[in-house]
Design a protein around this motif. Structure first.
Motif, mmCIF file in Angstrom:
data_model
loop_
_atom_site.group_PDB
_atom_site.id
_atom_site.type_symbol
_atom_site.label_atom_id
_atom_site.label_comp_id
_atom_site.label_asym_id
_atom_site.label_seq_id
_atom_site.Cartn_x
_atom_site.Cartn_y
_atom_site.Cartn_z
ATOM 1 N N GLY A 40 1.334 -1.571 0.102
ATOM 2 C CA GLY A 40 -0.158 -0.049 -0.248
ATOM 3 C C GLY A 40 0.896 0.997 0.070
ATOM 4 N N THR A 41 1.187 0.656 1.094
ATOM 5 C CA THR A 41 2.033 2.415 0.677
ATOM 6 C C THR A 41 3.370 2.856 -0.498
ATOM 7 N N ALA A 45 3.449 5.583 -2.847
ATOM 8 C CA ALA A 45 4.434 6.730 -3.546
ATOM 9 C C ALA A 45 5.060 5.781 -5.412
ATOM 10 N N ILE A 46 5.068 5.353 -5.621
ATOM 11 C CA ILE A 46 5.329 4.416 -6.873
ATOM 12 C C ILE A 46 3.941 5.663 -7.390
ATOM 13 N N LEU A 47 2.944 5.815 -7.445
ATOM 14 C CA LEU A 47 1.575 6.620 -8.211
ATOM 15 C C LEU A 47 1.575 7.840 -8.032
ATOM 16 N N LEU A 48 2.685 8.321 -7.047
ATOM 17 C CA LEU A 48 2.938 9.742 -6.358
ATOM 18 C C LEU A 48 4.043 10.334 -7.476
ATOM 19 N N ARG A 60 -1.969 11.584 -8.450
ATOM 20 C CA ARG A 60 -2.193 11.941 -6.895
ATOM 21 C C ARG A 60 -3.833 11.884 -6.483
ATOM 22 N N ASP A 61 -4.757 11.570 -7.117
ATOM 23 C CA ASP A 61 -6.320 11.661 -6.525
ATOM 24 C C ASP A 61 -6.370 9.929 -6.520
ATOM 25 N N VAL A 62 -5.762 9.241 -7.198
ATOM 26 C CA VAL A 62 -5.611 7.848 -7.104
ATOM 27 C C VAL A 62 -5.339 7.877 -6.279
ATOM 28 N N ALA A 63 -3.957 8.160 -5.936
ATOM 29 C CA ALA A 63 -2.245 7.540 -4.669
ATOM 30 C C ALA A 63 -3.446 7.940 -3.445
ATOM 31 N N LEU A 64 -4.606 8.776 -2.966
ATOM 32 C CA LEU A 64 -4.935 9.011 -1.905
ATOM 33 C C LEU A 64 -6.376 7.905 -1.556
ATOM 34 N N VAL A 65 -6.478 7.993 -2.699
ATOM 35 C CA VAL A 65 -7.661 6.452 -2.765
ATOM 36 C C VAL A 65 -7.104 5.252 -2.248
ATOM 37 N N PHE A 66 -5.713 5.159 -2.677
ATOM 38 C CA PHE A 66 -5.089 4.080 -2.437
ATOM 39 C C PHE A 66 -4.574 4.179 -0.576
ATOM 40 N N LEU A 68 -6.019 5.655 1.425
ATOM 41 C CA LEU A 68 -7.422 5.114 2.883
ATOM 42 C C LEU A 68 -7.358 3.873 2.099
ATOM 43 N N LEU A 69 -7.993 2.962 1.901
ATOM 44 C CA LEU A 69 -7.973 1.927 1.177
ATOM 45 C C LEU A 69 -7.243 0.846 2.330
ATOM 46 N N ALA A 70 -5.445 1.321 2.215
ATOM 47 C CA ALA A 70 -4.424 0.893 2.467
ATOM 48 C C ALA A 70 -4.983 0.718 4.370
ATOM 49 N N VAL A 71 -5.240 1.766 4.289
ATOM 50 C CA VAL A 71 -5.843 2.090 6.260
ATOM 51 C C VAL A 71 -6.965 1.167 6.456
ATOM 52 N N VAL A 72 -8.227 1.106 5.605
ATOM 53 C CA VAL A 72 -9.155 0.484 6.173
ATOM 54 C C VAL A 72 -8.639 -1.167 6.106
ATOM 55 N N VAL A 73 -8.187 -1.495 4.525
ATOM 56 C CA VAL A 73 -6.764 -2.893 5.317
ATOM 57 C C VAL A 73 -6.713 -3.735 6.052
ATOM 58 N N SER A 74 -5.865 -2.654 6.632
ATOM 59 C CA SER A 74 -5.017 -2.920 7.532
ATOM 60 C C SER A 74 -5.709 -3.052 9.686
ATOM 61 N N VAL A 75 -6.952 -1.948 9.336
ATOM 62 C CA VAL A 75 -7.794 -2.158 10.014
ATOM 63 C C VAL A 75 -9.229 -2.944 9.860
ATOM 64 N N ALA A 76 -9.068 -3.578 9.307
ATOM 65 C CA ALA A 76 -9.777 -5.444 8.915
ATOM 66 C C ALA A 76 -9.177 -6.127 9.143
ATOM 67 N N PHE A 77 -8.115 -6.804 8.811
ATOM 68 C CA PHE A 77 -6.616 -7.182 9.156
ATOM 69 C C PHE A 77 -7.155 -7.520 10.714
ATOM 70 N N VAL A 78 -6.390 -6.187 11.522
ATOM 71 C CA VAL A 78 -6.842 -6.514 12.878
ATOM 72 C C VAL A 78 -7.495 -7.777 13.932
ATOM 73 N N LYS A 79 -8.674 -6.514 13.471
ATOM 74 C CA LYS A 79 -9.961 -6.843 13.433
ATOM 75 C C LYS A 79 -10.476 -8.021 13.735
ATOM 76 N N ARG A 80 -10.297 -9.119 12.473
ATOM 77 C CA ARG A 80 -10.008 -10.498 12.285
ATOM 78 C C ARG A 80 -9.284 -11.038 13.206
ATOM 79 N N GLY A 81 -7.536 -10.437 13.383
ATOM 80 C CA GLY A 81 -7.255 -11.599 13.834
ATOM 81 C C GLY A 81 -7.308 -11.583 15.416
ATOM 82 N N TRP A 82 -7.783 -10.198 15.884
ATOM 83 C CA TRP A 82 -7.831 -10.633 17.385
ATOM 84 C C TRP A 82 -9.300 -11.482 17.503
#
Length: 99
Positions: A40-41, A45-48, A60-66, A68-82
């Motif tokens: 995600g990170t 960076a590649i898009l920017l 740059r707009d697509v990079a912003l969306v990515f 935000l999606l990276a944050v959602v994915v990490s939160v979903a992983f933590v909730k699932r793992g927990w």
């Protein structure tokens, strides 16, 4: 300057390749999640870098969306793992019953 930015983008793509190796070999789900965060990170960076090199502000707009999606994915992983960790602990303790 644009050529230098394209070389930087190519280096970042190689970084993603190294992350793919970690996903394949990762000994734990946490290692795989960190590699996914790397994707995600690095993707942002590649898009920017490409947006700057090609003078395309829409990337740059697509990079912003990515980002935000990276944050959602990490939160979903933590909730699932927990939940999985709590469930496995209950199973090890006999479902919460005293023996």
């Amino acid at each position: 300057m644009d050529d230098f930015l394209l070389v930087v983008a190519a280096f970042l793509i190689l970084n993603v390749g190294a992350g793919l190796i970690r996903v394949a070999r990762g000994p734990s789900p946490a290692d795989r999640m960190l590699a996914a965060q790397l994707f995600g990170t690095t993707g942002v960076a590649i898009l920017l870098v490409l947006a700057q090199a090609t003078h395309t502000p829409a990337l740059r707009d697509v990079a912003l969306v990515f980002a935000l999606l990276a944050v959602v994915v990490s939160v979903a992983f933590v909730k699932r793992g927990w939940v999985r960790t709590a469930t496995s602990m209950e199973e090890e303790n006999g479902g919460g019953e005293e023996r």
